[in-house]
Design a protein around this motif. Sequence first.
Motif, PDB file in Angstrom:
ATOM      1  N   UNK A  58      -7.771  42.210 -45.313  1.00  0.00           N
ATOM      2  CA  UNK A  58      -7.036  40.980 -44.980  1.00  0.00           C
ATOM      3  C   UNK A  58      -5.643  41.113 -45.553  1.00  0.00           C
ATOM      4  N   UNK A  60      -1.622  40.069 -45.827  1.00  0.00           N
ATOM      5  CA  UNK A  60      -0.607  39.021 -45.676  1.00  0.00           C
ATOM      6  C   UNK A  60       0.764  39.682 -45.780  1.00  0.00           C
ATOM      7  N   UNK A 101      -6.387  41.815 -49.475  1.00  0.00           N
ATOM      8  CA  UNK A 101      -7.716  41.923 -50.070  1.00  0.00           C
ATOM      9  C   UNK A 101      -8.491  42.936 -49.242  1.00  0.00           C
ATOM     10  N   UNK A 209      -0.604  36.963 -41.027  1.00  0.00           N
ATOM     11  CA  UNK A 209      -1.857  37.413 -41.647  1.00  0.00           C
ATOM     12  C   UNK A 209      -2.648  38.173 -40.605  1.00  0.00           C
ATOM     13  N   UNK A 211      -6.457  40.238 -40.353  1.00  0.00           N
ATOM     14  CA  UNK A 211      -7.704  40.748 -40.934  1.00  0.00           C
ATOM     15  C   UNK A 211      -8.350  41.686 -39.932  1.00  0.00           C
ATOM     16  N   UNK A 213     -11.720  44.563 -39.415  1.00  0.00           N
ATOM     17  CA  UNK A 213     -12.990  45.083 -39.914  1.00  0.00           C
ATOM     18  C   UNK A 213     -13.277  46.432 -39.275  1.00  0.00           C
ATOM     19  N   UNK A 255      -8.173  40.176 -36.029  1.00  0.00           N
ATOM     20  CA  UNK A 255      -7.482  38.978 -35.555  1.00  0.00           C
ATOM     21  C   UNK A 255      -6.282  38.752 -36.459  1.00  0.00           C
TER      22      UNK A 255
ATOM     23  N   UNK B  55      -3.214  27.280 -43.057  1.00  0.00           N
ATOM     24  CA  UNK B  55      -3.148  27.915 -41.731  1.00  0.00           C
ATOM     25  C   UNK B  55      -4.026  29.168 -41.674  1.00  0.00           C
ATOM     26  N   UNK B  56      -4.074  29.921 -42.758  1.00  0.00           N
ATOM     27  CA  UNK B  56      -4.913  31.133 -42.810  1.00  0.00           C
ATOM     28  C   UNK B  56      -5.569  31.218 -44.174  1.00  0.00           C
ATOM     29  N   UNK B  58      -8.284  33.768 -46.142  1.00  0.00           N
ATOM     30  CA  UNK B  58      -9.130  34.969 -46.162  1.00  0.00           C
ATOM     31  C   UNK B  58      -9.868  34.980 -47.481  1.00  0.00           C
ATOM     32  N   UNK B  60     -12.925  36.249 -50.012  1.00  0.00           N
ATOM     33  CA  UNK B  60     -13.863  37.300 -50.375  1.00  0.00           C
ATOM     34  C   UNK B  60     -14.844  36.729 -51.383  1.00  0.00           C
ATOM     35  N   UNK B  87      -2.594  33.535 -53.832  1.00  0.00           N
ATOM     36  CA  UNK B  87      -3.909  34.081 -54.126  1.00  0.00           C
ATOM     37  C   UNK B  87      -4.633  33.023 -54.947  1.00  0.00           C
ATOM     38  N   UNK B  99     -12.237  35.220 -54.336  1.00  0.00           N
ATOM     39  CA  UNK B  99     -10.800  35.464 -54.226  1.00  0.00           C
ATOM     40  C   UNK B  99     -10.393  35.128 -52.801  1.00  0.00           C
ATOM     41  N   UNK B 101      -6.840  34.784 -50.180  1.00  0.00           N
ATOM     42  CA  UNK B 101      -5.426  34.702 -49.847  1.00  0.00           C
ATOM     43  C   UNK B 101      -5.275  33.553 -48.864  1.00  0.00           C
ATOM     44  N   UNK B 103      -2.591  31.163 -46.686  1.00  0.00           N
ATOM     45  CA  UNK B 103      -1.261  30.868 -46.161  1.00  0.00           C
ATOM     46  C   UNK B 103      -1.228  29.410 -45.745  1.00  0.00           C
ATOM     47  N   UNK B 208     -19.586  38.495 -46.937  1.00  0.00           N
ATOM     48  CA  UNK B 208     -18.746  39.328 -47.806  1.00  0.00           C
ATOM     49  C   UNK B 208     -17.303  38.852 -47.711  1.00  0.00           C
ATOM     50  N   UNK B 209     -16.818  38.717 -46.466  1.00  0.00           N
ATOM     51  CA  UNK B 209     -15.434  38.292 -46.249  1.00  0.00           C
ATOM     52  C   UNK B 209     -15.405  37.355 -45.058  1.00  0.00           C
ATOM     53  N   UNK B 211     -12.438  35.099 -42.818  1.00  0.00           N
ATOM     54  CA  UNK B 211     -11.084  34.607 -42.580  1.00  0.00           C
ATOM     55  C   UNK B 211     -11.149  33.505 -41.535  1.00  0.00           C
ATOM     56  N   UNK B 213      -8.664  30.433 -39.461  1.00  0.00           N
ATOM     57  CA  UNK B 213      -7.335  29.927 -39.141  1.00  0.00           C
ATOM     58  C   UNK B 213      -7.451  28.494 -38.654  1.00  0.00           C
ATOM     59  N   UNK B 254     -12.725  31.425 -36.766  1.00  0.00           N
ATOM     60  CA  UNK B 254     -13.101  32.220 -37.942  1.00  0.00           C
ATOM     61  C   UNK B 254     -13.782  33.500 -37.514  1.00  0.00           C
ATOM     62  N   UNK B 255     -13.744  34.477 -38.377  1.00  0.00           N
ATOM     63  CA  UNK B 255     -14.643  35.623 -38.273  1.00  0.00           C
ATOM     64  C   UNK B 255     -15.044  36.027 -39.682  1.00  0.00           C
ATOM     65  N   UNK B 256     -16.316  36.314 -39.849  1.00  0.00           N
ATOM     66  CA  UNK B 256     -16.789  36.811 -41.129  1.00  0.00           C
ATOM     67  C   UNK B 256     -17.528  38.119 -40.942  1.00  0.00           C
TER      68      UNK B 256
END
Lengths: 262, 262
Positions: A58, A60, A101, A209, A211, A213, A255, B55-56, B58, B60, B87, B99, B101, B103, B208-209, B211, B213, B254-256
């Motif tokens: 991810x 920025x 990250x 931003x 991200x 995968x 994205x 707006x964004x 991300x 973790x 952060x 953690x 990030x 925006x 795990x992650x 993000x 928007x 979103x996507x994870x």
Amino acid sequence: MSRFGDATAVKRVGEGRYEAVLDGDFGFAEAVNGGYLMAVLDRAAVDASPHAHPVATSANFLRVAKPGRAELIVDSRKTGRTAATSLVTLVQDDRRIVDALVTTGTLDAATEPSWAGAPPVPAIPSLEECTDFTPGSGEGGFAEQVDMRFDRATMGWLDGRPSGTPEIRAWFRLRDPYEPDAFALALAVDALPPVVLNLGAQGWAPTVELTWHMRAVPAPGWLALHGGGRLLSGGWFDEGVEVWDSAGRLVAQSRQIARTGR
Amino acid sequence: MSRFGDATAVKRVGEGRYEAVLDGDFGFAEAVNGGYLMAVLDRAAVDASPHAHPVATSANFLRVAKPGRAELIVDSRKTGRTAATSLVTLVQDDRRIVDALVTTGTLDAATEPSWAGAPPVPAIPSLEECTDFTPGSGEGGFAEQVDMRFDRATMGWLDGRPSGTPEIRAWFRLRDPYEPDAFALALAVDALPPVVLNLGAQGWAPTVELTWHMRAVPAPGWLALHGGGRLLSGGWFDEGVEVWDSAGRLVAQSRQIARTGR
């Protein structure tokens, strides 16, 4: 090595500290490409990790990166058996340029997917039916490094006839003898022209931003890039890219959220 | 305020430092929900920013968050006119839990989209045709906080008949008198059961992650959640969610990337 390998190399200079020299030929005018920066960041993250691949990145983009020397600071946030996470910062002239990250893990090239969705529709026409709109000019720059063959149906904006649909599709490979790997995927997910060019947008579209995968270890050969977006509003747009390899597998997803002028 | 408002409140205790009390009722068993954690993180990010909206984001997820006291550290990375990046770290017992990030920017509720993609297909059946599979039991927990009405076609996994397609669709609102806003959207993008349950996966599927928007200021009323995935391989899967509001607008994406057992 190769031009791309050299251009993305990082040199360890201390615990979690690396140096790189950013290659202006991976960019346009004076701005270095975001995917190229992610390739450099991901090399540092992987070098500092017990794992082999950048599974999630991810990034920025805080300021425009310039060709030349850069420092990378890798701050390990957690190291686990399956995955490790670090905050990687690219710095030039004591200013933060990119914060990312990065989650590293190790993907097994021999793994068969448990379930895979169908490839995107429409498919990209054959290489022969696609067009190289940005032939290597011999003068350097991004088009000298990357060979891209575009689906003409998505390139009307070049002639002032944007398609009205924010999609761009292309085949992608490095001109180098450099087969796809994690770092080439980082470049690939941000290699397409902004999809909003097909909505009549013009000029630079800075990524805020992004991200991406890494989903599988890519096979040698051409990569297929499918870029699309869902919404342009208030100057913000999203762009998603799926990257499929020559074996017909989804190898990367991204994205980004970006800004555009009118 | 409201239960959700109280549960996601952050108290400024210093420059870039906040405290929160995590509410175990926004979770399952002893694990606090990831979307709830993002709502808390995003409140701290927005409070410390000159801008109004996340707006964004991300995020973790490094360790499981527990109910109770948490600290939030907001480290400003860049502040600009259009956007600011920080952060944000959620800490419990001196250990980093999340953690992110973040925006921030300011979206104008009156903005008309320049271009908008079509709503997802299939649409979610009407509220009357959907089912509340997790009625409020009066015993607390996530289902007491959130009212979700599921498209039955995507819930076969509950009866041991997974659909074979990693999709789940549902209507969503807080049971509170709390209309959708940025922080409710943070909760919404991670509120669905893991889509891989429809591939026969079982048990916990730790993110795990993730993000997400924020794309528009949501209208009052129900939100429509469309969840889907593209690949399950080597225990890693992706899940994307689009959130549409009662005015028929895409308000969040979103996507994870997450892990699953067999």
